[in-house]
Design a protein around this motif. Structure first.
Motif, short mmCIF file in Angstrom:
data_model
loop_
_atom_site.label_atom_id
_atom_site.label_comp_id
_atom_site.label_asym_id
_atom_site.label_seq_id
_atom_site.Cartn_x
_atom_site.Cartn_y
_atom_site.Cartn_z
N CYS A 78 6.67 -0.20 -3.01
CA CYS A 78 6.63 -1.32 -2.06
C CYS A 78 6.29 -0.82 -0.66
O CYS A 78 6.85 0.17 -0.19
CB CYS A 78 7.98 -2.01 -2.05
N ILE A 79 5.38 -1.52 -0.01
CA ILE A 79 4.98 -1.13 1.35
C ILE A 79 5.59 -2.06 2.41
O ILE A 79 5.22 -2.03 3.56
CB ILE A 79 3.44 -1.12 1.49
N CYS A 89 5.38 -5.46 2.92
CA CYS A 89 4.31 -6.24 3.54
C CYS A 89 4.83 -7.60 4.00
O CYS A 89 6.01 -7.92 3.84
CB CYS A 89 3.15 -6.40 2.55
N THR A 143 3.67 -10.56 2.98
CA THR A 143 3.41 -11.65 2.03
C THR A 143 4.15 -11.39 0.71
O THR A 143 3.54 -11.07 -0.30
CB THR A 143 1.89 -11.77 1.77
N CYS A 144 5.47 -11.51 0.77
CA CYS A 144 6.28 -11.26 -0.43
C CYS A 144 6.88 -12.56 -0.95
O CYS A 144 6.62 -12.96 -2.09
CB CYS A 144 7.39 -10.26 -0.10
N CYS A 160 3.11 -9.99 -6.08
CA CYS A 160 2.93 -8.67 -5.46
C CYS A 160 1.70 -7.99 -6.02
O CYS A 160 1.61 -7.73 -7.23
CB CYS A 160 4.14 -7.78 -5.72
N LYS A 202 7.32 -5.83 -6.84
CA LYS A 202 8.40 -6.83 -6.81
C LYS A 202 9.16 -6.77 -8.13
O LYS A 202 8.55 -6.62 -9.19
CB LYS A 202 7.78 -8.22 -6.60
S1 SF4 Z 1 4.84 -8.18 -2.06
FE1 SF4 Z 1 6.99 -7.63 -1.72
S2 SF4 Z 1 7.39 -6.03 -3.24
FE2 SF4 Z 1 5.16 -6.21 -3.02
S3 SF4 Z 1 4.61 -4.67 -1.47
FE3 SF4 Z 1 4.90 -6.62 -0.40
S4 SF4 Z 1 7.07 -6.55 0.25
FE4 SF4 Z 1 6.82 -5.00 -1.33
#
Ligand code: SF4
Ligand SMILES: Cc1cc2nc3c(=O)[nH]c(=O)nc-3n(C[C@H](O)[C@H](O)[C@H](O)COP(=O)(O)OP(=O)(O)OC[C@H]3O[C@@H](n4cnc5c(N)ncnc54)[C@H](O)[C@@H]3O)c2cc1C
Length: 501
Positions: free
Chosen positions: A189-190, A192, A194-195, A200, A205
């Motif tokens: 996981c980075i 981001c 848009t979770c 993902c 996720k």
């Molecule tokens: S969508 Fe969620 S689980 Fe996937 S990289 Fe982004 S923060 Fe991490």
């Protein structure tokens, strides 16, 4: 005609079905999972607010209908992993008292047929399987636990940390959100932006495909058929003997030793009702008349709290919950939870604020912080899923216990104003925002007042189970997925499953 067979056949690969498949695989049981959807592709659109929220790329073009016959687009995703492919990965446990009866001014939240202590070992297992991050000692409502969280809590970004400080200054106890993502040393996981609400793109996720079904398939004990929609369960001499439906458009006939419906609260009820036959004229497992009834969705409101003096530069926002009012809203009666959601972007606001220019929404989003205020709704015979003559899903729904929600919402707004937020915008969830649906086949000990026994087995049909959010006797006021998964592991471990067809 396509013919298949397995010791245990599961309909649906979401939180209930995917996790159950994992649990059964550990016991060496031969399992077939039938999923109406296909794999959700990993592609750039996974993280596009325009594609996901505006164009609804991953939602089926399906309408359900309210009491007046008005269509709405339900919160469902027909893909491998079900709704968990887009869920927010917030994975809290219910609290001990959620399993007991609670008397509210406008109704009763009934007791469950098992206790928190019965489920606790499985909460611990599912937290490990779904890589849940969290910590103890912060949340005044937290339940006891036999083991620590498997992964440390996610740290707050500076903007969130400042809000936490302002809430703590009011005497509140903001606590870390229990989150299921593959973050930390060696994780993919980075963190981001848009979770929550998005699939993902990296597979990081903790959804039911990644953490349940994929490792279940890897054991070799489980098979999956995608594009396999089940239309009907067939009975003979009081037992289910087969499922009928379509696989890739071809007629399908599947036999087995035990059958598990895990199609989500509305589709599971619809499938049981659509399987009425001479022996079960009201629908399968429905001698109580309760299949489809007691439909609950939580009382939910989204809040955008705006402080024009502070730019919100957060990337991953969903790290805090306020549970000070969970057990007691100042009058000795439970209130619910107030929790951060993923950072909302202007284009996502546009789906509701259709008349406001995007530039204005972007300006608001740059200075807002978004919360979910969630309180318990109550089981009611009126609130129900049924199937009309054309086979379409119909939902009768009236709000229940809403005075508690109004009170919690007012408390949340007061709390945010004191923390410096000058503008508060709210979006109350309506009939279409039903992603927390549950209760359509309640579990209990009395066959006259429940559909399932405490292990999700039909009181009426001994080789039929419903393992998804349908079994919830009451909704509590925490996100449901961890509890669905914990119960699926309990059912997998404690039921005497057939080893042959
Ligand atoms: S969508 Fe969620 S689980 Fe996937 S990289 Fe982004 S923060 Fe991490
Ligand atoms: C945007 C969003 C955010 C959410 N965020 C959270 C969160 O942060 N935390 C949380 O706890 N919960 C969250 N939820 C809710 C959570 O995802 C659901 O509670 C959970 O997935 C329900 O599990 P289930 O097994 O009942 O159904 P599902 O996970 O929906 O699985 C049902 C499966 O059955 C399949 N199916 C249906 N009918 C048939 C049929 N006839 N034949 C074959 N297959 C069929 C479907 O395609 C699907 O794969 C969120 C949901 C959404 C939509």
């Amino acid at each position: 005609m396509i013919r298949e067979s397995a010791s245990v056949v599961i309909v649906g690969s979401g939180m209930g079905g995917g996790t159950l498949a994992w649990g059964l695989a550990q016991r060496g049981i031969d399992v077939l999972v039938l999923e109406r959807g296909n794999y959700l592709p990993r592609e750039p659109e996974n993280w596009s607010p325009q594609a996901v929220f505006v164009e609804r790329r991953y939602k089926p073009a399906e309408s359900w209908f309210d009491d007046a016959g008005n269509p709405f687009s339900p919160g469902v995703h027909y893909v491998v992993g079900g709704n968990t492919k887009v869920y927010g990965s917030s994975l809290p446990r219910l609290r001990e008292q959620d399993f007991e009866e609670t008397v509210y001014p406008s109704g009763v939240s009934p007791a469950w047929p098992f206790t928190y202590a019965d489920l606790e070992p499985y909460y611990a297992s599912i937290e490990g399987l779904f890589r849940v991050h969290g910590t103890t000692g912060e949340d005044p409502s937290e339940p006891w636990r036999s083991s620590p969280f498997p992964y440390p809590a996610l740290e707050h970004e500076p903007y969130v940390a400042e809000t936490v400080r302002r809430l703590a200054a009011q005497g509140l106890h903001p606590s870390s959100t229990a989150m299921g993502i593959d973050y930390g040393p060696g994780g993919t996981c980075i963190r981001c932006r848009t979770c929550d609400g998005f699939p993902c793109r990296l597979g990081a996720k903790s959804d039911a495909e990644t953490c349940g079904l994929a490792p279940a398939l890897a054991t070799g004990n489980v098979r999956l058929r995608t594009d396999a929609k089940v239309d009907r369960l067939v009975t003979e001499a009081g037992r289910v003997v087969a499922l009928e439906g379509h696989l890739d458009g071809e007629p399908m006939h599947v036999t087995g030793g035990a059958f598990v419906v895990s199609a989500g609260a509305a589709n599971s009820a619809a499938l049981l009702l659509a399987s009425a036959d001479d022996e079960h004229p009201q629908g399968l497992a429905n001698s109580s008349g309760l299949v489809g009834r007691n439909y609950m969705v939580h009382n939910n409101t989204h809040i955008a709290a705006v402080d024009p003096r502070r730019e919100n530069d957060v990337v991953f926002q969903k790290t805090v919950a306020v549970n000070d009012f969970y057990r007691d809203l100042g009058d000795g009666i439970p209130g619910g939870t107030i929790q951060l959601i993923g950072k909302v972007q202007g284009s996502m606001m546009k789906t509701h604020a259709t008349k406001v220019p995007l530039a204005a929404l972007n300006r608001i989003a740059g200075r807002s912080m978004e919360w979910l205020v969630m309180s318990e709704d109550l089981p009611s015979a009126h609130n129900r899923v049924s199937v009309d003559r054309q086979g379409r899903i119909r939902v009768s729904w009236r709000r229940t216990n809403y005075d508690r929600h109004e009170k919690l919402l007012a408390t949340a707004k007061r709390m945010l104003r004191r923390a410096g937020y000058l503008g508060i915008f709210e979006q109350r969830f309506d009939i279409a925002l039903n992603s927390h649906m549950c209760g359509t086949a309640v579990a209990g000990t009395d066959p006259a007042r429940s559909v399932l026994d405490p292990w999700c087995r039909s009181h009426d049909v001994p080789n039929l189970f419903v393992v998804d959010s349908s079994f919830f006797p009451s909704s509590g006021a925490q996100n449901p997925a961890l509890t669905i998964g914990a119960q699926a592991l309990r059912v997998a471990a404690e039921v005497d499953w057939p080893s042959t067809v």
